[in-house]
Design an enzyme around this catalytic site. Structure first.
Site, short mmCIF file in Angstrom:
data_model
loop_
_atom_site.label_atom_id
_atom_site.label_comp_id
_atom_site.label_asym_id
_atom_site.label_seq_id
_atom_site.Cartn_x
_atom_site.Cartn_y
_atom_site.Cartn_z
N CYS A 244 0.81 -1.22 0.00
CA CYS A 244 0.00 0.00 0.00
C CYS A 244 0.85 1.27 0.00
O CYS A 244 1.85 1.36 0.72
CB CYS A 244 -0.90 -0.01 1.24
N CYS B 33 -0.42 5.16 7.66
CA CYS B 33 -1.76 4.74 8.05
C CYS B 33 -1.73 3.82 9.28
O CYS B 33 -0.85 2.98 9.42
CB CYS B 33 -2.39 4.00 6.87
N CYS C 129 -2.91 -0.97 8.77
CA CYS C 129 -2.14 -2.23 8.88
C CYS C 129 -0.65 -1.93 8.89
O CYS C 129 -0.13 -1.29 7.98
CB CYS C 129 -2.50 -3.22 7.79
N GLN D 71 -18.35 -10.57 12.27
CA GLN D 71 -16.92 -10.80 12.02
C GLN D 71 -16.54 -10.15 10.69
O GLN D 71 -17.26 -10.33 9.70
CB GLN D 71 -16.62 -12.30 11.99
N TYR E 12 -22.87 -13.32 24.47
CA TYR E 12 -22.35 -12.31 23.54
C TYR E 12 -22.55 -12.82 22.10
O TYR E 12 -21.60 -12.95 21.34
CB TYR E 12 -20.86 -12.02 23.77
N GLU F 52 -27.43 -11.27 24.27
CA GLU F 52 -26.79 -10.15 23.55
C GLU F 52 -27.38 -8.83 24.01
O GLU F 52 -28.58 -8.71 24.23
CB GLU F 52 -27.00 -10.36 22.04
N CYS G 84 -10.91 -11.98 20.77
CA CYS G 84 -10.10 -11.18 19.84
C CYS G 84 -8.99 -10.45 20.59
O CYS G 84 -8.34 -9.58 20.03
CB CYS G 84 -10.99 -10.20 19.08
C1 LIG Z 1 -17.07 -10.06 19.66
S1 LIG Z 1 -18.78 -9.78 19.42
C2 LIG Z 1 -19.33 -11.44 19.17
C3 LIG Z 1 -20.57 -11.60 18.33
C4 LIG Z 1 -20.87 -12.97 17.78
N1 LIG Z 1 -20.52 -14.04 18.64
C5 LIG Z 1 -20.26 -13.15 16.39
O1 LIG Z 1 -19.34 -13.93 16.22
O2 LIG Z 1 -20.72 -12.47 15.46
C6 LIG Z 1 -19.29 -9.33 21.04
C7 LIG Z 1 -20.76 -9.07 21.20
O3 LIG Z 1 -21.03 -8.80 22.57
C8 LIG Z 1 -22.04 -7.83 22.67
N2 LIG Z 1 -21.99 -7.26 24.03
C9 LIG Z 1 -21.16 -6.29 24.50
N3 LIG Z 1 -21.36 -6.09 25.81
C10 LIG Z 1 -22.32 -6.96 26.20
C11 LIG Z 1 -22.94 -7.22 27.44
N4 LIG Z 1 -22.62 -6.55 28.56
N5 LIG Z 1 -23.88 -8.19 27.49
C12 LIG Z 1 -24.23 -8.88 26.37
N6 LIG Z 1 -23.66 -8.67 25.17
C13 LIG Z 1 -22.72 -7.71 25.08
C14 LIG Z 1 -21.74 -6.88 21.52
O4 LIG Z 1 -22.88 -6.13 21.16
C15 LIG Z 1 -21.29 -7.86 20.43
O5 LIG Z 1 -22.36 -8.26 19.62
#
Ligand SMILES: C[S@@+](CC[C@H](N)C(=O)[O-])C[C@H]1O[C@@H](n2cnc3c(N)ncnc32)[C@H](O)[C@@H]1O
Length: 462
Positions: free
Chosen positions: A66, A72, A75, A295, A324, A345, A419
């Site tokens: 790039c 930037c 990356c 993702q 989550y 969620e 992550c």
């Molecule tokens: C890393 S993402 C994982 C989403 C899903 N497992 C996926 O792979 O697409 C984390 C998720 O946790 C949710 N989240 C954040 N804080 C939270 C909380 N206190 N209670 C429940 N969910 C929460 C976010 O909105 C988000 O959708």
């Protein structure tokens, strides 16, 4: 000082040591290099330094693709051969689990590479700004750069009040950059200013472009301040985007009254299409709304979810909690092999997506509950005693309450998708102190050329 760089630290800096053993993190330096580094900050056990000269090049160095590389913040590892990036990420996860998690010889497998090395990002969040970052070639004649008070692109590394007016980017597919350039041109001529947090004035804030890689659908979300008189400008821009890029199936206009520099908003107007796009993963179809987490590496996510499902070891009757759960991806991919799945969620639009996704895929054994994970797990028995718990928290990891509650739910298996290896290490450590054993940690590279690394881990009850 002169330093030998012997490895890449988590976060992307090269790591060297002084003769008396002080660890020095050198920004931009690569393993195998001998460098001259200028110390910037000294802490008790380590120091930060800036790379000033490469005295001996690394055998793993390569040519970055790039033109914005170096400025930037997107990356930073494009100049390191991909095999070396992967090896470094495996080593970093192992090291973090030892140092932060206190694990002795943790069961970390070699990292799984991303299926694609460029063009892998299905979502880009471009920012508007009123101070354009000048790149080295532009610095030679700054007065010749037009519109220095208008930029749309990405932030330079560590400079949150500047924007690189992006000309290229290789993380999303080329169409994302073409859409961004059309928006650059149109908004630049609109007579409306970019929003600035300095004075909390201005109109244009963010541009989010999302691609359904497998469905060919595209979503554009224009995020602005709340200024009803300017809406006509956004409507005209939406028409122009749709005319030039007919593959854009959804355009939304999100207005924000917040003073924070985050790409969220208070109100969403649907300008074109249904207001969401769909993506296919693992044979299922998923609806994704502008606010919902999804993702960003579609093919990588498919691999991640396959690994998570294998680690869950489902036999057909289990009750699975997906804590989550976002738009329900993991829960729904496990539903066909489980008795019942319950997803938890916080984000309401993600929960609405998850419910719609269950219906879209004809999965009747999945339910989704909206609310804070800690609060809902306290009420755990309402949904039954889980056999398997999947955890996939945001970067900050589990909240202390969730960490404490999870082991008490008695699941025989916990699959933890993360992550952020530093919060993963601390969370795994506490769960292990409360009746679980860490069986396996699989790092996956979902973010080539960036310092980020994803992991999926399995814990079983002792
Ligand atoms: C890393 S993402 C994982 C989403 C899903 N497992 C996926 O792979 O697409 C984390 C998720 O946790 C949710 N989240 C954040 N804080 C939270 C909380 N206190 N209670 C429940 N969910 C929460 C976010 O909105 C988000 O959708």
């Amino acid at each position: 000082m002169e330093l030998e760089i012997d490895r890449l630290a988590y976060g992307g800096s090269g790591l060297g040591r002084t003769v008396d053993g002080l660890v020095i993190f050198v920004e931009d330096a690569l393993p195998g290099q001998r460098v001259v580094a200028q110390i910037r900050k000294v802490k008790k056990h380590f120091a930060y330094a800036r790379l000033t000269e490469v005295l001996r090049q690394s055998p793993q160095a390569c040519e970055p693709r790039c033109a914005h590389f170096g400025s930037c913040g997107g990356c930073r590892l494009q100049h390191l051969d991909y095999a070396a990036q992967i090896a470094a990420k495996s080593e970093q996860v192992r090291d973090i689990l030892e140092r932060i998690g206190g694990f002795d010889d943790p069961p970390v497998e070699p990292a799984i590479p991303s299926p694609a090395l460029y063009g892998y990002r299905n979502k880009m969040e471009y920012s508007f700004g009123d101070v354009r970052w000048l790149e080295p070639d532009e610095m030679e004649e700054p007065q010749s750069v037009p519109d220095r008070d208008f930029a749309l692109g990405l932030h330079p590394r560590g400079r949150w009040n500047r924007i690189i007016h992006l000309r290229e980017c290789h993380l999303p597919s080329p169409r994302s950059v073409e859409i961004m350039k059309l928006v650059q041109e149109s908004t630049g001529k609109s007579g409306l200013n970019p929003y600035t947090t300095k004075t909390n004035t201005g109109y244009w804030r963010f541009l989010v472009v999302r691609e359904g890689v497998r469905t060919g659908q595209w979503l554009v979300d224009l995020i602005t301040s709340d200024e009803p008189k300017a809406r006509g400008e956004v409507d005209a821009l939406a028409r122009r985007i749709k005319a030039v890029f007919p593959e854009v199936t959804a355009i939304t206009h999100t207005t924000s009254r917040s003073k924070a520099a985050v790409a969220t908003g208070d109100e969403v107007r649907v300008l074109v299409g249904p207001g969401y796009i769909e993506e296919e993963i693992g044979g299922l179809r998923f609806r994704i709304s502008p606010r919902a987490f999804f993702q960003t590496n579609t093919a990588g996510a498919e691999r991640l979810y396959r690994e998570a499902r294998a680690l869950a070891g489902l036999g057909g009757d289990e009750l699975v909690y997906d804590v989550y759960c976002g738009t329900g991806t993991i829960a729904l991919l496990m539903a066909a092999q489980a008795g019942r799945v319950v997803g938890f969620e916080l984000e309401p639009s993600a929960v609405a997506d998850a419910r719609a996704n269950a219906e879209l895929n004809g999965l009747e054994n999945a339910e989704f509950v909206q609310g804070d994970a800690a609060k809902m797990l306290r009420e755990g028995p309402v949904w039954g005693e889980p056999d398997v718990i999947v955890l996939d928290p945001p970067r900050a990891g589990l909240l202390p309450d969730v960490r404490r509650l999870v082991p008490g739910l008695g699941a025989s298996r916990i699959v933890y998708v993360s992550c952020n290896p530093t919060t993963l290490a601390a969370d795994l450590s506490e769960i292990c102190m409360n009746g679980y054993r860490l069986r396996i940690v699989k790092p996956l590279d979902m973010f080539p050329h960036t310092p980020h690394v994803e992991c999926v881990s399995l814990l079983t009850r002792r």
